[in-house]
Write an enzyme that holds these catalytic residues in place. Structure first.
Site, PDB file in Angstrom:
ATOM      1  N   GLY A  92      39.776  13.816  74.275  1.00  0.00           N
ATOM      2  CA  GLY A  92      40.836  14.209  74.871  1.00  0.00           C
ATOM      3  C   GLY A  92      41.845  14.182  74.307  1.00  0.00           C
ATOM      4  O   GLY A  92      41.835  14.655  73.288  1.00  0.00           O
ATOM      5  N   ASN A  93      42.996  14.785  75.159  1.00  0.00           N
ATOM      6  CA  ASN A  93      43.652  15.091  74.066  1.00  0.00           C
ATOM      7  C   ASN A  93      45.651  14.675  74.713  1.00  0.00           C
ATOM      8  O   ASN A  93      45.375  14.173  76.552  1.00  0.00           O
ATOM      9  CB  ASN A  93      44.188  16.473  74.601  1.00  0.00           C
ATOM     10  CG  ASN A  93      44.526  17.590  75.387  1.00  0.00           C
ATOM     11  OD1 ASN A  93      45.273  17.267  76.220  1.00  0.00           O
ATOM     12  ND2 ASN A  93      42.952  18.503  75.779  1.00  0.00           N
ATOM     13  N   TYR A  94      46.853  14.503  73.908  1.00  0.00           N
ATOM     14  CA  TYR A  94      48.141  14.619  74.833  1.00  0.00           C
ATOM     15  C   TYR A  94      48.297  14.910  76.642  1.00  0.00           C
ATOM     16  O   TYR A  94      49.664  14.756  76.623  1.00  0.00           O
ATOM     17  CB  TYR A  94      48.741  14.208  73.708  1.00  0.00           C
ATOM     18  CG  TYR A  94      48.293  13.198  72.340  1.00  0.00           C
ATOM     19  CD1 TYR A  94      48.530  12.104  72.323  1.00  0.00           C
ATOM     20  CD2 TYR A  94      48.436  14.168  71.424  1.00  0.00           C
ATOM     21  CE1 TYR A  94      47.498  11.231  71.835  1.00  0.00           C
ATOM     22  CE2 TYR A  94      48.168  13.012  69.686  1.00  0.00           C
ATOM     23  CZ  TYR A  94      48.404  12.114  69.874  1.00  0.00           C
ATOM     24  OH  TYR A  94      47.823  11.221  69.416  1.00  0.00           O
ATOM     25  N   ALA A 154      45.646  22.114  79.306  1.00  0.00           N
ATOM     26  CA  ALA A 154      44.977  21.916  77.617  1.00  0.00           C
ATOM     27  C   ALA A 154      43.838  21.370  77.782  1.00  0.00           C
ATOM     28  O   ALA A 154      43.011  20.271  77.904  1.00  0.00           O
ATOM     29  CB  ALA A 154      45.734  20.932  76.653  1.00  0.00           C
TER      30      ALA A 154
END
Ligand code: C5P
Length: 400
Positions: free
Chosen positions: A209-211, A277
């Site tokens: 995943g990402n932030y 994102a």
């Protein structure tokens, strides 16, 4: 600018700031609005109905029935009549009752029946305003989509100095004017917005995943909806909530799911804003069991995901507007311009991770809007304000 023909229900409650309601009414009427006052019993202790009815040229409503002739005052009719409801001043007690649906007076029943946007201007002593109970109730009202007109700091009736003074009537008039001016400029437009991160499954319990928090995309969705657009918000996994009834939220997890949902919604949309994102790679094979710890290195082979932006850009029809985002760490402008071209965006919003207060997991952002011929930098602002700047630009693009 004026408010000609706008119908406003003004709710007045029992605070000393009620005397300012007279000035507020004058300001609204001067701008061409029609004002109907609904006052709580304790509001009448602070300002007389005669003053209010003289200023508004309408009888003041306070009770469910008229004392004199038994006429029923319909809170439902008021809810349908109004273009906006303003509660100024709003006491801690009224705010609490609004938050929890305690409909023991005409003002609260009117509020609960209100179809139009609601503005709340709190007025109370600084400690009452700062109390977690008041703050929590205001948060609840925000979650209902109500607009809070923050009180100002200054000397209070108690002679203490702090935050709690009802905002000045002139400012409240201005807030309403701006609201009405902006309200309609995206009416009839359908806007698709992608937001948040994507999760790419590795095994049943793990993902890449990402932030991304989704805050920017959600702020854009609220801004578009409040200006009359029909919004489809395709969101990756986030902890945020949607407030405006014109936002249709589609929850997805992976880049592939986001691609499918966005592509379908974009078909008949007027604009797409790609704020998510999205993972650029996803595991080639998803393990069907939890991967066990081993001594050896673990290699996960990744394959590229669909580029949603590039795909929508390639299929973009005449008149459709596509807006992209670029979050960069280096060669910001050159990279953003490359994406603008490659993905066929009408404009791109650049935020650099090098700018303090910009990017992921913060409530502020600092952007530059870039199109084929211009570059416009904006100062650091809250994400709701940034959303306004971006949507102003989108509204301009529709006019071209
Ligand atoms: O190439 P990059 O990922 O930096 O481009 C960013 C822009 O492209 C953003 O608007 C993002 O939402 C969009 N994007 C997308 N699908 C992908 C990757 C990026 O829509 N798979």
């Amino acid at each position: 600018m004026n408010m000609k023909g706008k119908k406003i229900v003004l709710g007045i409650t029992g605070s000393i700031a009620a005397y300012k309601a007279a000035i507020l009414i004058r300001g609204l009427i001067k701008k061409g609005a029609e004002v109907q006052v609904v006052i709580t019993p304790s509001g009448k202790e602070f300002i007389t109905p005669i003053t209010l009815s003289t200023l508004t040229s309408k009888p003041v409503i306070s009770e469910f029935f008229s004392q004199r002739d038994g006429t029923w005052h319909s809170h439902v009719d008021l809810g349908l009549w109004a273009d906006a409801m303003v509660i100024a001043p709003a006491t801690a007690s009224t705010i609490g009752k609004m938050a929890h649906g305690i409909a023991d007076n005409m003002l609260i029943t009117t509020y609960l029946s209100m179809k139009a946007p609601v503005f709340v201007a709190p007025a109370m002593d600084l400690d009452m305003f700062a109390h977690p109970s008041t703050q929590k109730n205001l948060e609840i009202l925000r979650s209902y989509g109500n607009h809070i007109i923050e009180p100002a700091s200054g000397e209070l009736a108690s002679h203490l100095v702090g935050k709690g003074r009802m905002e000045e009537p002139e400012k409240i008039v201005e807030v309403l004017e701006n609201f009405f001016a902006q309200q309609q400029d995206l009416q009839g437009k359908k806007v698709v917005i992608t937001a948040g991160p994507t999760y790419e499954k590795i095994d049943p319990v793990r993902f890449i995943g990402n932030y991304s928090s989704g805050k920017m995309g959600f702020a854009l969705a609220e801004e578009c909806a409040s200006r009359g657009a029909e919004v489809v918000l395709v969101s990756g996994p986030v902890t945020l909530q949607v407030h405006h009834p014109n936002i249709k939220r589609v929850d997805v997890e992976s880049a592939q799911q986001m691609y499918e949902a966005a592509k379908e919604a974009f078909e008949d949309a007027h604009a797409g804003i790609l704020c998510a994102a999205v993972a650029d790679f996803t595991p080639d094979i998803v393990a069907d069991h939890k991967i066990k710890r081993e001594k050896d290195d673990l290699v996960i082979r990744l394959k590229p995901t669909q580029d949603i932006a590039a795909s929508l850009g390639a299929s973009k029809k005449d008149g459709q507007i596509l807006v992209g985002f670029a979050l960069e760490t280096n060669d910001e402008e050159a990279n953003a311009k490359g994406k603008l071209e490659r993905k066929n965006f009408d404009f791109i919003v650049l935020n650099s991770l090098n700018d303090k207060g910009a990017g992921f997991r913060v409530d502020t952002n600092k952007i530059t809007i870039i199109d084929k011929v211009s570059e416009t930098p904006y100062p650091l602002k809250g994400k709701a304000e940034v959303a306004k700047d971006i949507i102003n630009r989108l509204a301009e693009s529709f006019k071209k």
